[in-house]
Design a protein around this motif. Structure first.
Motif, PDB file in Angstrom:
ATOM      1  N   VAL A  30       0.873  -1.268   0.090  1.00  0.00           N
ATOM      2  CA  VAL A  30       0.159   0.153   0.043  1.00  0.00           C
ATOM      3  C   VAL A  30       0.844   1.112  -0.039  1.00  0.00           C
ATOM      4  O   VAL A  30       2.018   1.211   0.283  1.00  0.00           O
ATOM      5  CB  VAL A  30      -0.953   0.065   1.404  1.00  0.00           C
ATOM      6  N   ALA A  31       0.302   2.282  -0.663  1.00  0.00           N
ATOM      7  CA  ALA A  31       1.000   3.523  -0.492  1.00  0.00           C
ATOM      8  C   ALA A  31       0.518   4.623   0.787  1.00  0.00           C
ATOM      9  O   ALA A  31      -0.480   4.173   1.132  1.00  0.00           O
ATOM     10  CB  ALA A  31       0.565   4.224  -1.726  1.00  0.00           C
ATOM     11  N   ARG A  32       1.350   5.380   1.038  1.00  0.00           N
ATOM     12  CA  ARG A  32       0.960   6.148   1.974  1.00  0.00           C
ATOM     13  C   ARG A  32      -0.350   6.921   1.979  1.00  0.00           C
ATOM     14  O   ARG A  32      -0.688   7.392   0.736  1.00  0.00           O
ATOM     15  CB  ARG A  32       2.157   7.401   2.364  1.00  0.00           C
ATOM     16  N   ASP A  33      -1.320   7.157   2.756  1.00  0.00           N
ATOM     17  CA  ASP A  33      -2.467   7.645   2.803  1.00  0.00           C
ATOM     18  C   ASP A  33      -3.685   6.916   1.889  1.00  0.00           C
ATOM     19  O   ASP A  33      -4.578   7.198   1.581  1.00  0.00           O
ATOM     20  CB  ASP A  33      -2.734   9.041   2.192  1.00  0.00           C
ATOM     21  N   GLU A  34      -3.332   5.648   1.532  1.00  0.00           N
ATOM     22  CA  GLU A  34      -4.405   4.920   0.680  1.00  0.00           C
ATOM     23  C   GLU A  34      -5.180   4.101   1.758  1.00  0.00           C
ATOM     24  O   GLU A  34      -4.648   3.830   2.825  1.00  0.00           O
ATOM     25  CB  GLU A  34      -3.589   3.710   0.074  1.00  0.00           C
ATOM     26  N   LEU A  35      -6.418   4.037   1.266  1.00  0.00           N
ATOM     27  CA  LEU A  35      -7.477   3.804   2.064  1.00  0.00           C
ATOM     28  C   LEU A  35      -7.135   2.158   2.557  1.00  0.00           C
ATOM     29  O   LEU A  35      -7.066   1.351   1.712  1.00  0.00           O
ATOM     30  CB  LEU A  35      -8.821   3.585   1.210  1.00  0.00           C
ATOM     31  N   LEU A  36      -7.480   1.924   4.015  1.00  0.00           N
ATOM     32  CA  LEU A  36      -7.113   0.441   4.396  1.00  0.00           C
ATOM     33  C   LEU A  36      -8.513  -0.253   4.595  1.00  0.00           C
ATOM     34  O   LEU A  36      -8.667  -1.457   4.273  1.00  0.00           O
ATOM     35  CB  LEU A  36      -6.110   0.428   5.566  1.00  0.00           C
ATOM     36  N   VAL A  37      -9.052   0.405   5.551  1.00  0.00           N
ATOM     37  CA  VAL A  37     -10.242   0.186   6.076  1.00  0.00           C
ATOM     38  C   VAL A  37     -11.682   1.007   6.192  1.00  0.00           C
ATOM     39  O   VAL A  37     -11.080   2.129   6.593  1.00  0.00           O
ATOM     40  CB  VAL A  37      -9.857  -0.735   7.354  1.00  0.00           C
ATOM     41  N   ASP A  38     -12.716   0.650   6.182  1.00  0.00           N
ATOM     42  CA  ASP A  38     -13.870   1.470   6.642  1.00  0.00           C
ATOM     43  C   ASP A  38     -14.487   0.786   8.065  1.00  0.00           C
ATOM     44  O   ASP A  38     -14.710  -0.526   8.061  1.00  0.00           O
ATOM     45  CB  ASP A  38     -14.734   1.373   5.566  1.00  0.00           C
ATOM     46  N   ILE A  39     -14.675   1.669   8.779  1.00  0.00           N
ATOM     47  CA  ILE A  39     -15.502   1.526  10.112  1.00  0.00           C
ATOM     48  C   ILE A  39     -16.705   2.140  10.164  1.00  0.00           C
ATOM     49  O   ILE A  39     -16.846   3.460  10.152  1.00  0.00           O
ATOM     50  CB  ILE A  39     -14.253   1.857  11.468  1.00  0.00           C
ATOM     51  N   GLU A  40     -17.861   1.352  10.314  1.00  0.00           N
ATOM     52  CA  GLU A  40     -18.957   2.029  10.244  1.00  0.00           C
ATOM     53  C   GLU A  40     -19.662   2.171  11.695  1.00  0.00           C
ATOM     54  O   GLU A  40     -19.283   1.271  12.558  1.00  0.00           O
ATOM     55  CB  GLU A  40     -20.097   0.961   9.618  1.00  0.00           C
ATOM     56  N   THR A  41     -19.976   3.437  11.988  1.00  0.00           N
ATOM     57  CA  THR A  41     -20.602   3.758  13.275  1.00  0.00           C
ATOM     58  C   THR A  41     -22.155   3.861  13.388  1.00  0.00           C
ATOM     59  O   THR A  41     -22.793   3.939  12.290  1.00  0.00           O
ATOM     60  CB  THR A  41     -19.787   4.952  14.132  1.00  0.00           C
TER      61      THR A  41
END
Length: 411
Positions: A30-41
């Protein structure tokens, strides 16, 4: 160097969240600032991005797991990809061809849930407009693509060998005559909406009063000045909502109880007007707030609402955008609703519902005239607001809209 990937810091009003989608797998560059995970609240979907170029060594919280504020969810190794991160990203189509497709010389990157839905519906990822970070295609993008192209779904299948079929959205495949069912878990946002609506009905003495407003003066004013307004304000279009927000702010000043909230045994009177505007999204209803709406001009209101709408569709609304509010306006008329009884948005004590504009015969000076009329509904907490105040508040809205000069003249 190993780095702990933590869940975002949740505000006090959010107890925990759920891991919605991992966009990267262990060992994937992965590159810097690339999206890793979505967390739903309960309110929004929060994104966690890579702190540097590298790889995910270990995922500690899988999709569907509950996470607390700042809880460690993965271990990240910095520098494992180094400067080769972009090259690794370019090689991704060979490593996982199902995840990407060529699109105008660029890669169409899909989240796992979006990829699965696209495959189930035989969609070409390159045909789907991505609204996620960096053009990423999300599950909501696939849903929007399906709903906007239901009349031509068969023309969008990936293989020409597929037989033509009626335009459908095949969520469940079953033989003819079967009675299929599909059970899916309720999203955190939908569960939060359900809980708050039930609390509003159980914990308040809710009552609704109705009135109707002649929209012809506003429609004539808008028709006369909409082109000049759009040119003067750099493309911002003049809609109806800004007039309702301005009228509501003036009425809230005259009837402060409608702008108040109940905190235990205390009544909190607010000396400002923070108006929430209900926005419908694929995930559910959200209510972003127009801060100090009484100090905003029509163009500012329209522009801000437009920005909120775009952010809501893209899942980019922040918790701060939806926190607070002293009064709410809901516009069911855009969906064709003629009349409804909106439910309170606690701890607010009132909510106004707008409805469809419909031509009806009205008696004017002894003559029958066809006028564009709209029903207005005000649901209010009778513990705080008396019927007299509620009716007078709605009449004030009616008077201001039927004679817009009153808003400027403060009469």
């Amino acid at each position: 160097m190993a780095i702990e990937i933590k869940a975002p810091t949740f505000p006090e009003s959010v107890a925990d969240g759920v891991v919605a989608t991992w966009h990267k797998k262990p060992g994937e560059s992965v590159a810097r600032d690339e999206l890793l995970v979505d967390i739903e609240t309960d309110k929004v979907v929060l994104e966690v991005v890579a702190p540097a170029a590298g790889v995910i060594e270990k995922v500690l919280k899988g999709e569907g797991d509950t996470v607390l504020s700042e809880e460690v969810i993965a271990v990240f190794k910095e520098g494992a990809a180094g400067t080769a991160a972009p090259a690794a990203a370019e090689e991704k189509p060979q490593a996982a061809p199902a995840a990407t497709e060529a699109k105008s010389g660029q890669e169409a990157i899909l989240s796992p849930s979006a990829r699965k839905m696209a495959e189930e519906n035989n969609l070409n990822p390159s045909d789907i407009q991505g609204t996620g970070k960096g053009g990423r295609v999300t599950k909501e993008d696939v849903i929007n693509h399906l709903s906007s192209n239901t009349t031509s779904v068969t023309a969008e299948v990936k293989s020409s060998a597929q037989p033509a079929a009626a335009p459908t959205m095949p969520a469940i495949e079953s033989p003819a005559g079967a009675r299929p069912e599909k059970r899916v878990p309720m999203t955190r946002l939908r569960a939060s909406i359900a809980r708050r609506l039930l609390e509003a009905q159980h914990n308040s003495a809710m009552l609704t009063t109705f009135n109707e407003v002649n929209m012809k003066p506003i429609m004539d004013l808008r028709k006369q000045y909409k082109d000049l307004f759009e040119k003067r304000h750099n493309g911002v279009k003049l809609g109806f909502m800004s007039f309702f927000v301005k009228a509501a702010c003036e009425a809230l000043k005259r009837f402060p109880a409608v702008n108040a909230s109940i905190d235990g045994n205390d009544i909190v009177y607010h000396g400002y007007q923070d108006v929430g505007v209900a926005v419908s999204t694929e995930r559910g209803l959200v209510v972003p707030i127009l801060r100090d709406a009484d100090q905003m001009g029509l163009a500012d209101i329209e522009s801000t609402i437009g920005d909120f709408g775009k952010k809501a569709r893209d899942g980019k609304l922040a918790i701060e955008d939806m926190t607070g509010g002293t009064f709410t306006i809901s516009n069911g008329g855009v969906f064709g609703s003629l009349m409804s009884t909106p439910i309170l948005n606690p701890p607010q004590t009132a909510i106004m519902g707008m409805h469809k504009i419909q031509e009806r015969p009205m008696a004017v000076n002894g003559q029958v005239v066809i006028l564009p009329m709209m029903y207005l509904a005000l649901s209010y907490d009778h513990r705080m607001i008396d019927g007299k105040e509620a009716v007078q508040f709605l009449v004030t809205i009616k008077d201001l809209l039927e004679d817009p000069a009153r808003i400027l003249l403060d009469i």
